[in-house]
Design a protein around this motif. Structure first.
Motif, PDB file in Angstrom:
ATOM      1  N   ILE A  67       0.877  -1.173   0.000  1.00 36.65           N
ATOM      2  CA  ILE A  67       0.000   0.000   0.000  1.00 36.65           C
ATOM      3  C   ILE A  67       0.910   1.217   0.000  1.00 36.65           C
ATOM      4  O   ILE A  67       1.615   1.497   0.973  1.00 36.65           O
ATOM      5  N   ALA A  68       0.938   1.937  -1.109  1.00 34.79           N
ATOM      6  CA  ALA A  68       1.844   3.079  -1.238  1.00 34.79           C
ATOM      7  C   ALA A  68       1.234   4.317  -0.588  1.00 34.79           C
ATOM      8  O   ALA A  68       0.007   4.496  -0.573  1.00 34.79           O
ATOM      9  N   THR A  69       2.097   5.163  -0.036  1.00 30.63           N
ATOM     10  CA  THR A  69       1.653   6.450   0.506  1.00 30.63           C
ATOM     11  C   THR A  69       2.513   7.553  -0.069  1.00 30.63           C
ATOM     12  O   THR A  69       3.726   7.413  -0.239  1.00 30.63           O
ATOM     13  N   LEU A  70       1.864   8.653  -0.368  1.00 34.44           N
ATOM     14  CA  LEU A  70       2.529   9.878  -0.813  1.00 34.44           C
ATOM     15  C   LEU A  70       1.970  10.959   0.101  1.00 34.44           C
ATOM     16  O   LEU A  70       0.955  11.581  -0.202  1.00 34.44           O
ATOM     17  N   ALA A  71       2.604  11.150   1.259  1.00 37.35           N
ATOM     18  CA  ALA A  71       1.956  11.931   2.309  1.00 37.35           C
ATOM     19  C   ALA A  71       2.977  12.532   3.268  1.00 37.35           C
ATOM     20  O   ALA A  71       4.087  12.016   3.438  1.00 37.35           O
ATOM     21  N   TRP A  72       2.548  13.624   3.918  1.00 43.93           N
ATOM     22  CA  TRP A  72       3.361  14.303   4.918  1.00 43.93           C
ATOM     23  C   TRP A  72       3.160  13.681   6.294  1.00 43.93           C
ATOM     24  O   TRP A  72       2.437  12.695   6.433  1.00 43.93           O
ATOM     25  N   ASN A  73       3.768  14.297   7.294  1.00 42.44           N
ATOM     26  CA  ASN A  73       3.631  13.838   8.688  1.00 42.44           C
ATOM     27  C   ASN A  73       2.319  14.359   9.263  1.00 42.44           C
ATOM     28  O   ASN A  73       2.283  15.406   9.929  1.00 42.44           O
ATOM     29  N   ARG A  74       1.260  13.625   8.984  1.00 44.53           N
ATOM     30  CA  ARG A  74      -0.068  13.988   9.464  1.00 44.53           C
ATOM     31  C   ARG A  74      -0.756  12.759  10.038  1.00 44.53           C
ATOM     32  O   ARG A  74      -0.330  11.623   9.816  1.00 44.53           O
ATOM     33  N   LEU A  75      -1.856  13.003  10.728  1.00 42.85           N
ATOM     34  CA  LEU A  75      -2.554  11.948  11.439  1.00 42.85           C
ATOM     35  C   LEU A  75      -2.988  10.784  10.547  1.00 42.85           C
ATOM     36  O   LEU A  75      -2.788   9.615  10.924  1.00 42.85           O
ATOM     37  N   PRO A  76      -3.582  11.009   9.369  1.00 42.15           N
ATOM     38  CA  PRO A  76      -3.958   9.853   8.536  1.00 42.15           C
ATOM     39  C   PRO A  76      -2.770   8.965   8.180  1.00 42.15           C
ATOM     40  O   PRO A  76      -2.908   7.736   8.109  1.00 42.15           O
ATOM     41  N   HIS A  77      -1.604   9.562   7.973  1.00 40.21           N
ATOM     42  CA  HIS A  77      -0.423   8.771   7.642  1.00 40.21           C
ATOM     43  C   HIS A  77      -0.038   7.870   8.812  1.00 40.21           C
ATOM     44  O   HIS A  77       0.346   6.702   8.630  1.00 40.21           O
ATOM     45  N   LEU A  78      -0.148   8.382  10.032  1.00 43.54           N
ATOM     46  CA  LEU A  78       0.128   7.562  11.221  1.00 43.54           C
ATOM     47  C   LEU A  78      -0.865   6.415  11.334  1.00 43.54           C
ATOM     48  O   LEU A  78      -0.499   5.281  11.675  1.00 43.54           O
ATOM     49  N   GLU A  79      -2.138   6.693  11.038  1.00 39.57           N
ATOM     50  CA  GLU A  79      -3.142   5.625  11.071  1.00 39.57           C
ATOM     51  C   GLU A  79      -2.829   4.543  10.043  1.00 39.57           C
ATOM     52  O   GLU A  79      -3.018   3.350  10.300  1.00 39.57           O
ATOM     53  N   LEU A  80      -2.323   4.939   8.887  1.00 37.46           N
ATOM     54  CA  LEU A  80      -1.927   3.966   7.871  1.00 37.46           C
ATOM     55  C   LEU A  80      -0.723   3.152   8.320  1.00 37.46           C
ATOM     56  O   LEU A  80      -0.604   1.968   7.983  1.00 37.46           O
ATOM     57  N   TYR A  81       0.177   3.771   9.078  1.00 36.53           N
ATOM     58  CA  TYR A  81       1.342   3.052   9.584  1.00 36.53           C
ATOM     59  C   TYR A  81       0.926   1.770  10.300  1.00 36.53           C
ATOM     60  O   TYR A  81       1.567   0.721  10.151  1.00 36.53           O
ATOM     61  N   TYR A  82      -0.138   1.855  11.073  1.00 38.56           N
ATOM     62  CA  TYR A  82      -0.587   0.683  11.831  1.00 38.56           C
ATOM     63  C   TYR A  82      -1.690  -0.087  11.106  1.00 38.56           C
ATOM     64  O   TYR A  82      -1.699  -1.319  11.121  1.00 38.56           O
ATOM     65  N   GLY A  83      -2.616   0.619  10.468  1.00 43.05           N
ATOM     66  CA  GLY A  83      -3.706  -0.070   9.782  1.00 43.05           C
ATOM     67  C   GLY A  83      -3.224  -0.963   8.661  1.00 43.05           C
ATOM     68  O   GLY A  83      -3.789  -2.031   8.400  1.00 43.05           O
ATOM     69  N   VAL A  84      -2.162  -0.554   7.964  1.00 42.33           N
ATOM     70  CA  VAL A  84      -1.599  -1.351   6.873  1.00 42.33           C
ATOM     71  C   VAL A  84      -0.750  -2.489   7.417  1.00 42.33           C
ATOM     72  O   VAL A  84      -0.966  -3.664   7.116  1.00 42.33           O
ATOM     73  N   THR A  85       0.236  -2.147   8.248  1.00 42.20           N
ATOM     74  CA  THR A  85       1.223  -3.154   8.662  1.00 42.20           C
ATOM     75  C   THR A  85       0.636  -4.206   9.588  1.00 42.20           C
ATOM     76  O   THR A  85       0.908  -5.399   9.429  1.00 42.20           O
TER      77      THR A  85
END
Length: 546
Positions: A67-85
């Motif tokens: 699951i690729a991300t193109l994103a800054w240091n924001r809350l949705p990116h942190l949620e993806l860190y755990y939701g994906v892995t």
């Protein structure tokens, strides 16, 4: 005989579950695309991560999918860190500062079918999406009513889909050696290379980074997440912060001095990491705009720097301007990244002033789990005597064995050593001293000149904001150093004055053959000086054969 202890798999799912149970109400602060701050906590991130997993599964994602991300240091990116892995998929973070062709190559090589993108980064994706035939779904990290206009059709609004999803009941049981995230090197020579981390390597790295003799993170810390989430898992901070329950502050895309100072002040930040170029910018803003009384109110306690050799002048500036201890840490994308951390020994704690700075100006000692080796050109180990320099090699449980796409073990030697392509020496106390990158060291008349030492000496001059030294061809000496300077606003320095300054720091034959003041210096997308560009630009400057 085997021990009779339980076998619990080390996974990111167990990590976010722990953060929710033990530190659920600890705050997480994030700057939105519109500049406003939003607030969450570890319990909410845990719950929303389970909804993210359900949302991605509904889009057709399977375990092992990137699951690729193109994103800054924001809350949705942190949620993806755990939701994906934690769901068994692989988080493939992509650096939005790269060139379009590099972004296209990295996404395609990684094999992602779904990409999640910040709304303000859609213009970066638009020119390359037609050349990414594997991408089946594009999730924009905003609500439907915040969706910007785009030439890309069928965009999916992240917040709406997450809100509608039912959270999964439990994380799937994963082998701790399952891949968790994928990050690509900056690719200064050739195409970027993928580094595929595992759950086990990620958690072991987090344990090491939290240790008292490492970064000493705790639940009492407020962590400014300055390293980008798209680079080496933000140096592991999303995982270490969850492990200890630290408050996490995410700056979004606003990395200017004023914005960072506001977060340091208003959120009570105690700890951060970052590349030297960031901190020069922040400290310059503070020195020019913040009173001594207001500086004293900052709670910042310690800062670790890496990604490039830290100039001694920056360590001294932190000490003198803010009374903050600035340490170096060394590592690479290939090492997760933390491999060494500079913490003084008990025998050094009495040191003050320049003597302590001498210690802090090194790259520190290896953390447990990482082994360092210095080799000569024949591959023979060199002594750790602080005198002999050689190629630095590293191995450990969070060091890669092969780049993504290669067979396991393909990119290390028979004993598991990874060549870092750094030139270094190690002293008797185990402190690492980086001398140069192997490709950046200057060979002049058969002798070696360290570009890093020259750069550190140059940045000690009060007029200098940043310095770069490259070797350029010379008709007699093979190569000679050329010094390029970016000055602080309103400052000036002439070549004779700079050479006089350098003469007090380095050997006379190291002195640059020329000194040029430039408006800007090129950097990689991760903040490192792009010396390949400088060498090509100035290869004929001294009349050598280019």
């Amino acid at each position: 005989m085997l021990g009779l202890m339980q076998q619990q798999q080390l996974t990111t799912g167990s990590l976010i579950d722990h953060a929710a149970r033990a530190h659920g109400l600890t705050e997480i602060v994030s700057r939105r695309p519109d500049g406003q701050l939003e607030r969450s906590n570890w319990a909410e991130v845990s719950m929303r991560s389970r909804k993210v997993a359900a949302m991605l599964t509904a889009l057709g994602a399977q375990p092992g999918d990137r699951i690729a991300t193109l994103a800054w240091n924001r809350l949705p990116h942190l949620e993806l860190y755990y939701g994906v892995t934690a769901a068994g998929m692989v988080l493939h973070t992509v650096n939005p500062r790269l060139f379009a062709e590099q972004i296209r190559y990295i996404v395609e090589h990684g094999g992602a079918r779904i990409i999640c993108v910040d709304p303000d980064l859609l213009p970066i994706l638009e020119p390359v999406i037609a050349d990414l035939p594997r991408i089946e779904a594009i999730v924009v990290l905003c609500a439907a009513d915040e969706m910007p206009e785009s030439s890309i059709p069928h965009l999916i609004a992240y917040h709406d889909r997450v809100a509608a999803a039912d959270p999964i009941g439990a994380w799937p049981a994963l082998d701790e050696n399952t891949a968790s995230s994928l990050c690509y090197t900056s690719g200064t020579t050739g195409n970027p290379k993928g580094v595929l981390y595992s759950h086990r390597s990620t958690l072991l790295h987090a344990y090491a980074a939290c240790a008292a003799d490492s970064m000493a993170l705790s639940a009492r810390d407020t962590v400014l997440l300055a390293p980008p989430l798209f680079h080496v898992n933000a140096w592991g901070l999303p995982f270490t912060s969850a492990m200890v329950g630290a408050k996490l502050v995410m700056p979004g895309s606003a990395m200017d001095g004023a914005s960072i100072h506001q977060l340091l002040r208003d959120e009570g930040v105690t700890f951060s990491l970052g590349v030297p170029t960031l901190w020069f910018t922040v400290l310059d803003y503070i020195a020019r705009n913040v009173s001594e009384d207001d500086r004293a109110k900052l709670k910042l306690d310690r800062v670790f720097m890496g990604g490039a050799a830290t100039p001694r002048a920056l360590i001294e500036l932190f000490r003198d301007l803010l009374g903050v201890k600035a340490n170096q840490a060394w590592g690479m994308t290939e090492t997760s990244p933390v491999s060494t951390v500079c913490q003084p020994l008990a025998s050094q704690m009495h040191l003050e002033g320049d003597a302590m700075t001498d210690v802090l100006a090194t790259q520190g000692r290896a953390v447990f789990g990482v082994e360092l080796r210095i080799e000569n050109a024949a591959g023979e180990a060199l002594p750790h005597d602080g005198a002999e320099s050689g190629l630095l090699k590293v191995r450990g449980p969070w060091v890669l064995s092969a780049y993504y796409g290669n067979p396991a073990g393909a990119d290390v030697d028979a004993d598991g050593w990874l060549d870092t392509w750094d030139v270094a020496k190690i002293d008797a106390d185990g402190f690492l001293h980086l001398t140069d990158r192997a490709k950046d060291v200057i060979k002049s008349g058969g002798e070696w000149i360290s570009s890093i030492d020259l750069e550190n000496a140059a940045t000690a001059h009060p007029a200098v904001a940043e310095a770069a030294v490259v070797g350029v061809p010379h008709p007699r000496w093979q190569e000679r150093p050329l010094l390029l300077l970016r000055l602080h606003p309103g400052e000036s320095v002439e070549k004779p004055a700079m050479l006089d300054h350098l003469a007090g720091h380095v050997a006379k034959w190291w002195l640059p053959d020329d000194v040029l003041v430039v408006d800007d210096l090129p950097h990689t997308a991760t903040g490192k000086l792009l010396k390949t560009v400088l060498r090509a630009r100035y290869r004929e400057h001294l009349g050598g054969v280019g």
